[in-house]
Scaffold this active site. Structure first.
Site, PDB file in Angstrom:
ATOM      1  N   PRO A 136      -8.794  -1.193   8.838  1.00 45.87           N
ATOM      2  CG  PRO A 136      -9.329  -0.603  11.034  1.00 45.87           C
ATOM      3  CD  PRO A 136      -9.660  -1.575   9.954  1.00 45.87           C
ATOM      4  N   GLY A 185      -4.132  -4.301  -3.683  1.00 48.93           N
ATOM      5  CA  GLY A 185      -5.152  -3.263  -3.834  1.00 48.93           C
ATOM      6  C   GLY A 185      -4.518  -2.026  -4.413  1.00 48.93           C
ATOM      7  CG  HIS A 186      -2.579  -1.755  -7.547  1.00 51.92           C
ATOM      8  ND1 HIS A 186      -2.221  -2.588  -8.568  1.00 51.92           N
ATOM      9  CD2 HIS A 186      -1.690  -1.973  -6.567  1.00 51.92           C
ATOM     10  CE1 HIS A 186      -1.164  -3.287  -8.210  1.00 51.92           C
ATOM     11  NE2 HIS A 186      -0.820  -2.935  -7.006  1.00 51.92           N
ATOM     12  CB  THR A 187      -6.667   3.470  -4.877  1.00 57.54           C
ATOM     13  OG1 THR A 187      -7.069   2.490  -3.933  1.00 57.54           O
ATOM     14  CG2 THR A 187      -7.801   4.455  -5.111  1.00 57.54           C
ATOM     15  CE  LYS A 216       3.031  -2.112  -4.684  1.00 56.72           C
ATOM     16  NZ  LYS A 216       2.665  -2.028  -3.274  1.00 56.72           N
ATOM     17  N   GLY A 217       0.578   2.189  -7.321  1.00 53.46           N
ATOM     18  CA  GLY A 217      -0.328   2.355  -8.460  1.00 53.46           C
ATOM     19  C   GLY A 217      -0.206   3.736  -9.074  1.00 53.46           C
ATOM     20  CD  GLN A 257       0.736  -8.879  -2.684  1.00 54.31           C
ATOM     21  OE1 GLN A 257       1.482  -9.528  -3.396  1.00 54.31           O
ATOM     22  NE2 GLN A 257      -0.530  -8.694  -2.994  1.00 54.31           N
ATOM     23  CG  ASP A 311      -1.731  -1.261   1.339  1.00 54.93           C
ATOM     24  OD1 ASP A 311      -2.247  -1.733   0.316  1.00 54.93           O
ATOM     25  OD2 ASP A 311      -1.796  -1.810   2.462  1.00 54.93           O
TER      26      ASP A 311
HETATM   27  P1  IMP Z   1      -2.405 -12.840   1.869  1.00 55.56           P
HETATM   28  O1  IMP Z   1      -1.527 -12.247   0.826  1.00 55.56           O
HETATM   29  O2  IMP Z   1      -3.863 -12.609   1.634  1.00 55.56           O
HETATM   30  O3  IMP Z   1      -2.069 -14.268   2.149  1.00 55.56           O
HETATM   31  O4  IMP Z   1      -2.101 -12.060   3.243  1.00 55.56           O
HETATM   32  C1  IMP Z   1      -0.841 -12.154   3.918  1.00 55.56           C
HETATM   33  C2  IMP Z   1      -0.455 -10.821   4.529  1.00 55.56           C
HETATM   34  O5  IMP Z   1      -0.137  -9.904   3.482  1.00 55.56           O
HETATM   35  C3  IMP Z   1      -1.568 -10.143   5.338  1.00 55.56           C
HETATM   36  O6  IMP Z   1      -0.967  -9.425   6.408  1.00 55.56           O
HETATM   37  C4  IMP Z   1      -2.184  -9.178   4.354  1.00 55.56           C
HETATM   38  O7  IMP Z   1      -2.824  -8.092   5.004  1.00 55.56           O
HETATM   39  C5  IMP Z   1      -0.941  -8.730   3.611  1.00 55.56           C
HETATM   40  N1  IMP Z   1      -1.214  -8.261   2.249  1.00 55.56           N
HETATM   41  C6  IMP Z   1      -1.441  -9.000   1.145  1.00 55.56           C
HETATM   42  N2  IMP Z   1      -1.592  -8.210   0.071  1.00 55.56           N
HETATM   43  C7  IMP Z   1      -1.430  -6.949   0.507  1.00 55.56           C
HETATM   44  C8  IMP Z   1      -1.432  -5.676  -0.163  1.00 55.56           C
HETATM   45  O8  IMP Z   1      -1.581  -5.544  -1.374  1.00 55.56           O
HETATM   46  N3  IMP Z   1      -1.225  -4.599   0.637  1.00 55.56           N
HETATM   47  C9  IMP Z   1      -0.997  -4.705   1.968  1.00 55.56           C
HETATM   48  N4  IMP Z   1      -0.967  -5.857   2.621  1.00 55.56           N
HETATM   49  C10 IMP Z   1      -1.190  -6.975   1.895  1.00 55.56           C
END
Ligand code: IMP
Length: 431
Positions: A308, A40-42, A16-17, A225, A13
């Site tokens: 949050p 999640g890219h906004t 990067k988007g 990520q 978060d």
């Molecule tokens: P998973 O990728 O759903 O298995 O989650 C593993 C960990 O990575 C958790 O703490 C998620 O909140 C975190 N996570 C996965 N994708 C993202 C992202 O795009 N942004 C922030 N945290 C992420």
């Protein structure tokens, strides 16, 4: 043949988007190489906001070809939802989306499987619940994995699902007698239909990427990520299941990582993380505290789950680790505007671990949990930054703060972002 990678240097978060979107002006191809619909890219353009989780951010730019590489895991339902969202906004990406026929598919049993591990007392790591981990487990386990290239072959798919679903149903019931049970026939029909939809987009993206690379196209790799969530180099086990760092490019796209000519590291001016796991600079200082203030002003809620985000001071120890493992060339400091109005700001330059000062990022997450940040304090500024477009117009303290981040990481600051819109970007002119 410039080949650039945009990679997050924190726990995801990092915005990067926005950087990808700003840079796609100069790129013809954008590639995602890891993760799945957990990202999640906004992206905001004009008065429109797009929330993308599986599609590369580049899709919203006309003429840009978006590639989803073999290292990505795909939930076809979500992918189609995102495509419809774009279509509703008159963005028809048609043939501009190419998906690897080797990418693995997330099935509903993956999501159910994840619910079990996440709900077990003490085992959960706070995932996004999108079935990412179980899908990658099947990929590495090989026996139960199904790839995009198999979906449109109905008889074959049915045969595969017959044995996979039998195993999954037993597994799910073994942990919970009430667990959902899947019907292989229904799943085969449903996913075959997805397969028909996806077929025109499927390709051997490895050869495609090599052809485009040889043709001199500008390629941009979009890391999903953040580096501290990388399965090998992050805060294990509180990480995701893929290699989010630049090392993931070679395995997740088939284009050797050594072809990448520039690595741009993205950092927020502070730190956030969602889900569980150690976070040394976390500001857990109550409803009137600085952590909550950052969350409110920075709208720090997860794009995928709405959770949050935990907020804290800039952690230069963690960022240095990320910059090192990615081979970062230059950095972007994002969301600097969020810090306006604070009298002073802190940057963690070292940790104190069991009475010793350390400057490296510990391997063991229990050690990281015991680390107390050693802070350097810098003066804050009152002015709002959201309309600043020139580096010379930044308040002296804001400029000093961004410069200090670059100085500690020993990397040039390419740009500073002061708002979500493309126009709210200050190019420093240093790179
Ligand atoms: P998973 O990728 O759903 O298995 O989650 C593993 C960990 O990575 C958790 O703490 C998620 O909140 C975190 N996570 C996965 N994708 C993202 C992202 O795009 N942004 C922030 N945290 C992420």
């Amino acid at each position: 043949m410039p080949c650039t990678c945009v990679v997050g240097l924190q726990w995801g978060d990092e915005a990067k988007g926005k950087v990808v979107d700003v840079l796609t002006d100069h790129h013809e191809i954008v590639v995602r190489y890891n993760g799945g619909p957990n990202a999640g890219h906004t992206v905001m353009t004009g008065n429109k906001t797009f929330k993308l989780s599986i599609l590369p951010t580049g899709v919203i730019r006309p003429n840009v070809i978006s590639i989803i590489g073999n290292g990505v895991v795909i939930n076809p339902t979500r992918l189609r939802e995102e495509l419809s969202q774009l279509l509703k906004n008159d963005i028809d990406i048609g043939k501009r989306l190419v998906i690897s026929d080797r990418a693995h598919v997330i099935f509903p049993y993956h999501v159910e499987q994840e619910k079990i591990t996440e709900s077990k007392q003490g085992q959960g790591i706070g995932t996004t619940g999108r079935g990412i981990g179980p899908c990658y487990q099947d990929k590495v386990g090989r026996v139960h994995a199904i790839r995009t290239g198999e979906l449109h072959q109905h008889t074959h798919l049915k045969q595969r699902l017959d044995s996979v679903v039998e195993f999954k149903n037993k597994l799910l019931r073994g942990f919970n007698p009430e667990a959902v049970q899947f019907d292989p026939e229904k799943l085969a029909d449903e996913f075959h239909e997805h397969g028909q939809f996806l077929k025109p987009h499927l390709a051997n993206t490895v050869t495609l990427l090599h052809q485009e690379f040889k043709a001199g196209k500008n390629i941009l790799f979009e890391g999903a990520q953040g580096s501290l969530l990388d399965v090998d180099h992050g805060s294990f086990p509180f990480v995701t299941s893929s290699n989010s760092i630049t090392a993931g490019i070679g395995s997740g796209s088939g284009l050797p990582s050594r072809y990448v000519t520039k690595v741009i590291g993205i950092l927020k001016a502070y730190t956030t993380r969602v889900g569980k796991g150690p976070f040394p600079t976390e500001l857990d200082d109550g409803p009137d505290g600085i952590g909550e203030r950052i969350r409110k002003i920075g709208r720090e809620y997860g794009t995928v789950t709405g959770r949050p985000r935990r907020c804290g001071w800039f952690d230069a120890v963690a960022a240095r680790h990320s910059a090192m493992i990615n081979g970062v060339d230059e950095i972007c400091v994002m969301l600097l505007d969020v810090l306006s109005g604070l009298s002073e700001l802190k940057i963690a330059t070292a940790y104190e671990l069991d009475g010793n000062r350390i400057t490296h990022f510990p391997t063991d997450s229990r050690e990281l949990d015991r680390c107390k940040p050693v802070y350097e304090t810098l003066p804050g500024w009152d002015e709002q930054l959201t309309t600043v477009t020139k580096i010379t117009d930044l308040p002296a303290s804001a400029r000093k703060y961004a410069d200090r981040i670059g100085e500690i990481l020993e990397l040039p600051v390419k740009l500073i972002s002061v708002g979500p819109d493309r126009s709210q970007t200050i190019f420093t002119g240093r790179v």
